[in-house]
Design a protein around this motif. Structure first.
Motif, PDB file in Angstrom:
ATOM      1  N   ILE A   1       1.248   0.473   1.072  1.00  0.00           N
ATOM      2  CA  ILE A   1      -0.013   0.538   0.341  1.00  0.00           C
ATOM      3  C   ILE A   1       0.257   1.221  -0.992  1.00  0.00           C
ATOM      4  N   ARG A   2      -0.421   0.751  -2.000  1.00  0.00           N
ATOM      5  CA  ARG A   2      -0.324   1.337  -3.334  1.00  0.00           C
ATOM      6  C   ARG A   2      -1.742   1.636  -3.808  1.00  0.00           C
ATOM      7  N   VAL A   3      -1.909   2.800  -4.401  1.00  0.00           N
ATOM      8  CA  VAL A   3      -3.198   3.178  -4.972  1.00  0.00           C
ATOM      9  C   VAL A   3      -2.993   3.434  -6.451  1.00  0.00           C
ATOM     10  N   ASP A   4      -3.742   2.726  -7.266  1.00  0.00           N
ATOM     11  CA  ASP A   4      -3.731   2.958  -8.705  1.00  0.00           C
ATOM     12  C   ASP A   4      -4.636   4.162  -8.950  1.00  0.00           C
ATOM     13  N   ARG A   5      -4.028   5.307  -9.131  1.00  0.00           N
ATOM     14  CA  ARG A   5      -4.794   6.541  -9.237  1.00  0.00           C
ATOM     15  C   ARG A   5      -5.639   6.599 -10.502  1.00  0.00           C
ATOM     16  N   GLN A   6      -5.315   5.797 -11.503  1.00  0.00           N
ATOM     17  CA  GLN A   6      -6.157   5.743 -12.702  1.00  0.00           C
ATOM     18  C   GLN A   6      -7.442   4.973 -12.428  1.00  0.00           C
ATOM     19  N   MET A   7      -7.380   4.026 -11.492  1.00  0.00           N
ATOM     20  CA  MET A   7      -8.576   3.252 -11.134  1.00  0.00           C
ATOM     21  C   MET A   7      -9.438   3.979 -10.104  1.00  0.00           C
ATOM     22  N   CYS A   8      -8.825   4.863  -9.320  1.00  0.00           N
ATOM     23  CA  CYS A   8      -9.541   5.580  -8.259  1.00  0.00           C
ATOM     24  C   CYS A   8     -10.662   6.412  -8.873  1.00  0.00           C
ATOM     25  N   GLN A   9     -11.866   6.265  -8.325  1.00  0.00           N
ATOM     26  CA  GLN A   9     -13.021   7.012  -8.819  1.00  0.00           C
ATOM     27  C   GLN A   9     -13.477   8.095  -7.851  1.00  0.00           C
ATOM     28  N   GLY A  10     -12.718   8.317  -6.781  1.00  0.00           N
ATOM     29  CA  GLY A  10     -13.019   9.412  -5.873  1.00  0.00           C
ATOM     30  C   GLY A  10     -14.147   9.144  -4.894  1.00  0.00           C
ATOM     31  N   HIS A  11     -14.396   7.884  -4.569  1.00  0.00           N
ATOM     32  CA  HIS A  11     -15.440   7.571  -3.585  1.00  0.00           C
ATOM     33  C   HIS A  11     -15.033   8.003  -2.176  1.00  0.00           C
ATOM     34  N   ALA A  12     -13.737   8.069  -1.921  1.00  0.00           N
ATOM     35  CA  ALA A  12     -13.158   8.513  -0.640  1.00  0.00           C
ATOM     36  C   ALA A  12     -13.479   7.582   0.524  1.00  0.00           C
ATOM     37  N   LEU A  13     -13.858   6.354   0.237  1.00  0.00           N
ATOM     38  CA  LEU A  13     -14.155   5.409   1.315  1.00  0.00           C
ATOM     39  C   LEU A  13     -12.894   4.962   2.037  1.00  0.00           C
ATOM     40  N   CYS A  14     -11.774   4.913   1.325  1.00  0.00           N
ATOM     41  CA  CYS A  14     -10.501   4.586   1.976  1.00  0.00           C
ATOM     42  C   CYS A  14     -10.160   5.656   3.000  1.00  0.00           C
ATOM     43  N   ASN A  15     -10.373   6.908   2.634  1.00  0.00           N
ATOM     44  CA  ASN A  15     -10.103   8.023   3.535  1.00  0.00           C
ATOM     45  C   ASN A  15     -11.032   7.979   4.743  1.00  0.00           C
ATOM     46  N   ALA A  16     -12.281   7.606   4.537  1.00  0.00           N
ATOM     47  CA  ALA A  16     -13.218   7.501   5.653  1.00  0.00           C
ATOM     48  C   ALA A  16     -12.791   6.405   6.618  1.00  0.00           C
ATOM     49  N   ALA A  17     -12.208   5.332   6.081  1.00  0.00           N
ATOM     50  CA  ALA A  17     -11.769   4.209   6.915  1.00  0.00           C
ATOM     51  C   ALA A  17     -10.454   4.480   7.618  1.00  0.00           C
ATOM     52  N   ALA A  18      -9.547   5.204   6.961  1.00  0.00           N
ATOM     53  CA  ALA A  18      -8.205   5.441   7.519  1.00  0.00           C
ATOM     54  C   ALA A  18      -7.647   6.766   6.991  1.00  0.00           C
ATOM     55  N   PRO A  19      -8.162   7.893   7.479  1.00  0.00           N
ATOM     56  CA  PRO A  19      -7.739   9.190   6.946  1.00  0.00           C
ATOM     57  C   PRO A  19      -6.264   9.501   7.177  1.00  0.00           C
ATOM     58  N   GLU A  20      -5.665   8.865   8.172  1.00  0.00           N
ATOM     59  CA  GLU A  20      -4.250   9.119   8.436  1.00  0.00           C
ATOM     60  C   GLU A  20      -3.345   8.474   7.390  1.00  0.00           C
ATOM     61  N   LEU A  21      -3.867   7.522   6.630  1.00  0.00           N
ATOM     62  CA  LEU A  21      -3.083   6.842   5.595  1.00  0.00           C
ATOM     63  C   LEU A  21      -3.492   7.249   4.185  1.00  0.00           C
ATOM     64  N   PHE A  22      -4.782   7.438   3.970  1.00  0.00           N
ATOM     65  CA  PHE A  22      -5.306   7.702   2.631  1.00  0.00           C
ATOM     66  C   PHE A  22      -5.746   9.158   2.543  1.00  0.00           C
ATOM     67  N   THR A  23      -4.859  10.015   2.056  1.00  0.00           N
ATOM     68  CA  THR A  23      -5.187  11.424   1.912  1.00  0.00           C
ATOM     69  C   THR A  23      -5.820  11.663   0.551  1.00  0.00           C
ATOM     70  N   LEU A  24      -6.559  12.753   0.455  1.00  0.00           N
ATOM     71  CA  LEU A  24      -7.301  13.055  -0.766  1.00  0.00           C
ATOM     72  C   LEU A  24      -6.881  14.404  -1.337  1.00  0.00           C
ATOM     73  N   ASP A  25      -7.019  14.534  -2.655  1.00  0.00           N
ATOM     74  CA  ASP A  25      -6.793  15.830  -3.268  1.00  0.00           C
ATOM     75  C   ASP A  25      -8.071  16.668  -3.171  1.00  0.00           C
ATOM     76  N   ALA A  26      -8.062  17.848  -3.729  1.00  0.00           N
ATOM     77  CA  ALA A  26      -9.206  18.762  -3.628  1.00  0.00           C
ATOM     78  C   ALA A  26     -10.467  18.216  -4.288  1.00  0.00           C
ATOM     79  N   ASP A  27     -10.311  17.272  -5.212  1.00  0.00           N
ATOM     80  CA  ASP A  27     -11.457  16.689  -5.905  1.00  0.00           C
ATOM     81  C   ASP A  27     -11.930  15.381  -5.270  1.00  0.00           C
ATOM     82  N   GLY A  28     -11.288  14.959  -4.178  1.00  0.00           N
ATOM     83  CA  GLY A  28     -11.708  13.750  -3.485  1.00  0.00           C
ATOM     84  C   GLY A  28     -11.038  12.480  -3.964  1.00  0.00           C
TER      85      GLY A  28
END
Length: 72
Positions: free
Chosen positions: A3-30
């Motif tokens: 999996i690749r995440v374009d961190r410049q496109m990420c807006q911090g909705h954290a829906l990926c983390n809600a769907a699969a927290p074991e794969l999509f970790t978040l920083d302190a700002d979400g």
């Protein structure tokens, strides 16, 4: 699979983390901490769920194949 995440496109909705927290970790700002991550065997569906939940389409999946062993 990777999996690749374009961190410049990420807006911090954290829906990926809600769907699969074991794969999509978040920083302190979400925002996603993932740049590129190998998906462990058996977690492919979780990776796809995270991809489908991203409203920004910041996630891509790279299907990887293993070379076939020669028969003989």
């Amino acid at each position: 699979m990777k999996i690749r995440v374009d961190r410049q496109m990420c807006q911090g909705h954290a829906l990926c983390n809600a769907a699969a927290p074991e794969l999509f970790t978040l920083d302190a700002d979400g925002y996603s901490n993932v740049d590129i991550r190998d998906v462990p065997a058996g977690m492919e569906d979780a990776a796809r769920r995270g991809l489908l939940r991203c409203p920004e389409r910041a996630i891509t999946i790279e299907e990887t194949t293993t070379p076939e062993q020669p028969h003989g």
